[in-house]
Write a protein that holds these residues in place. Structure first.
Motif, PDB file in Angstrom:
ATOM      1  N   PHE A 214     -11.931  -5.033   8.395  1.00 55.11           N
ATOM      2  CA  PHE A 214     -10.747  -4.572   7.674  1.00 55.11           C
ATOM      3  C   PHE A 214      -9.963  -3.956   8.707  1.00 55.11           C
ATOM      4  O   PHE A 214     -10.338  -3.107   9.600  1.00 55.11           O
ATOM      5  CB  PHE A 214     -10.864  -3.495   6.578  1.00 55.11           C
ATOM      6  CG  PHE A 214      -9.626  -3.079   6.081  1.00 55.11           C
ATOM      7  CD1 PHE A 214      -9.082  -3.981   4.986  1.00 55.11           C
ATOM      8  CD2 PHE A 214      -9.027  -1.825   6.384  1.00 55.11           C
ATOM      9  CE1 PHE A 214      -7.833  -3.704   4.502  1.00 55.11           C
ATOM     10  CE2 PHE A 214      -7.899  -1.747   5.512  1.00 55.11           C
ATOM     11  CZ  PHE A 214      -7.394  -2.534   4.882  1.00 55.11           C
TER      12      PHE A 214
ATOM     13  N   CYS B 187      -2.137  -5.212   6.860  1.00 54.34           N
ATOM     14  CA  CYS B 187      -3.516  -4.786   7.068  1.00 54.34           C
ATOM     15  C   CYS B 187      -4.076  -6.490   6.695  1.00 54.34           C
ATOM     16  O   CYS B 187      -3.434  -7.113   6.366  1.00 54.34           O
ATOM     17  CB  CYS B 187      -4.057  -4.285   5.785  1.00 54.34           C
ATOM     18  SG  CYS B 187      -3.764  -2.249   5.643  1.00 54.34           S
TER      19      CYS B 187
ATOM     20  N   GLU C  35      -6.376  -2.210   9.873  1.00 52.47           N
ATOM     21  CA  GLU C  35      -5.193  -1.481   9.619  1.00 52.47           C
ATOM     22  C   GLU C  35      -4.262  -1.557  10.765  1.00 52.47           C
ATOM     23  O   GLU C  35      -4.683  -0.535  11.747  1.00 52.47           O
ATOM     24  CB  GLU C  35      -5.544   0.024   8.979  1.00 52.47           C
ATOM     25  CG  GLU C  35      -6.281   0.159   7.809  1.00 52.47           C
ATOM     26  CD  GLU C  35      -6.589   1.612   7.593  1.00 52.47           C
ATOM     27  OE1 GLU C  35      -5.836   2.157   6.612  1.00 52.47           O
ATOM     28  OE2 GLU C  35      -7.329   2.090   8.262  1.00 52.47           O
TER      29      GLU C  35
ATOM     30  N   TYR D 249       0.822  -1.097   0.013  1.00 50.44           N
ATOM     31  CA  TYR D 249       0.021   0.022   0.157  1.00 50.44           C
ATOM     32  C   TYR D 249       1.055   1.310  -0.123  1.00 50.44           C
ATOM     33  O   TYR D 249       0.363   2.083  -0.033  1.00 50.44           O
ATOM     34  CB  TYR D 249      -0.837   0.013   1.262  1.00 50.44           C
ATOM     35  CG  TYR D 249      -1.731  -0.912   1.200  1.00 50.44           C
ATOM     36  CD1 TYR D 249      -2.882  -0.986   0.647  1.00 50.44           C
ATOM     37  CD2 TYR D 249      -1.669  -2.043   2.269  1.00 50.44           C
ATOM     38  CE1 TYR D 249      -3.740  -2.310   0.681  1.00 50.44           C
ATOM     39  CE2 TYR D 249      -2.393  -3.400   2.456  1.00 50.44           C
ATOM     40  CZ  TYR D 249      -3.621  -3.262   1.610  1.00 50.44           C
ATOM     41  OH  TYR D 249      -4.305  -4.316   1.438  1.00 50.44           O
TER      42      TYR D 249
ATOM     43  N   GLU E 276     -11.569   4.717   2.956  1.00 46.84           N
ATOM     44  CA  GLU E 276     -10.295   5.090   2.509  1.00 46.84           C
ATOM     45  C   GLU E 276      -9.170   4.586   3.446  1.00 46.84           C
ATOM     46  O   GLU E 276      -9.170   4.907   4.528  1.00 46.84           O
ATOM     47  CB  GLU E 276     -10.287   6.869   2.471  1.00 46.84           C
ATOM     48  CG  GLU E 276      -8.700   7.094   1.801  1.00 46.84           C
ATOM     49  CD  GLU E 276      -8.609   8.761   1.747  1.00 46.84           C
ATOM     50  OE1 GLU E 276      -7.753   9.016   1.294  1.00 46.84           O
ATOM     51  OE2 GLU E 276      -9.925   9.300   2.175  1.00 46.84           O
ATOM     52  N   LEU E 277      -8.209   3.964   2.945  1.00 47.31           N
ATOM     53  CA  LEU E 277      -7.321   3.524   3.568  1.00 47.31           C
ATOM     54  C   LEU E 277      -6.239   4.569   3.946  1.00 47.31           C
ATOM     55  O   LEU E 277      -6.140   5.430   3.384  1.00 47.31           O
ATOM     56  CB  LEU E 277      -6.390   2.362   2.611  1.00 47.31           C
ATOM     57  CG  LEU E 277      -6.928   1.109   2.926  1.00 47.31           C
ATOM     58  CD1 LEU E 277      -8.264   0.962   2.464  1.00 47.31           C
ATOM     59  CD2 LEU E 277      -6.056   0.040   2.303  1.00 47.31           C
TER      60      LEU E 277
END
Length: 189
Positions: free
Chosen positions: A146, A169, A148, A130, A162-163
């Protein structure tokens, strides 16, 4: 179907070899940069092993490419219209994760990918996958967790994330049904 999958594995392997050779790297160089064993890199390049999503993320990160970009290079289709029947599909042999590349190949700096993540599956992705792009995850059906780094996002249908800054991750489906989500990748060309 196994012939189709073998052909995909061979195209992916050939693309990985091309990317490695384009950089003047040996198998050992790629193994060190990606954290994937030299033997596994060799098997993947020869199409003798079907790479997992995690392995592809490590290899693509070493090339400073997203997994989507690496697979797109292996799948290459021309034209502005990419019909569903022609959209490249890849199945992770470990988790059953199904990845469909929806957007046509073009100079438009965006890739659109649809993913079906089976119940109980989890796909870890290293931060290196990423570090050079921006992306969104849009949950279409089911439930997705998800993670992170230390942050856990529990997503429901319609949610869009939005990452943040690059971090290790994990995509997790903790439910009893397949979840479907879109990954929208904005390439930094």
């Amino acid at each position: 179907m196994s012939t189709i999958l073998n052909n995909v594995d061979q195209r992916i392997g050939a693309r990985i070899r091309t990317e490695r050779e384009k950089r003047g790297w040996s198998l050992t160089d790629l193994a060190e940069k990606s954290g994937v064993s030299r033997a596994m890199v060799y098997k993947v390049e020869r199409g003798e092993s079907s790479p997992t999503a995690t392995l592809l993320a490590k290899l693509s990160g070493a090339f400073n490419l997203s997994m989507s970009a690496l697979l797109l290079l292996a799948e290459k289709h021309d034209g502005r219209l990419l019909r569903r029947a022609d959209q490249p599909v890849w199945v992770d042999p470990q988790s059953g994760y199904v990845r469909r590349h929806v957007s046509p190949t073009s100079d438009f700096p965006l890739d659109l990918v649809r993913v079906d993540l089976p119940a109980g599956a989890d796909i870890p992705m290293p931060a290196a996958a990423y570090s050079f792009l921006r992306q969104l995850i849009w949950l279409l059906e089911g439930e997705l967790v998800f993670i992170e780094g230390d942050v856990r996002h529990e997503m429901k249908p319609g949610d869009c994330l939005e990452l943040g800054p690059p971090d290790d991750c994990v995509f997790k489906n903790e439910s009893s049904q397949t979840c479907t989500y879109a990954v929208i990748v904005v390439r930094k060309d």
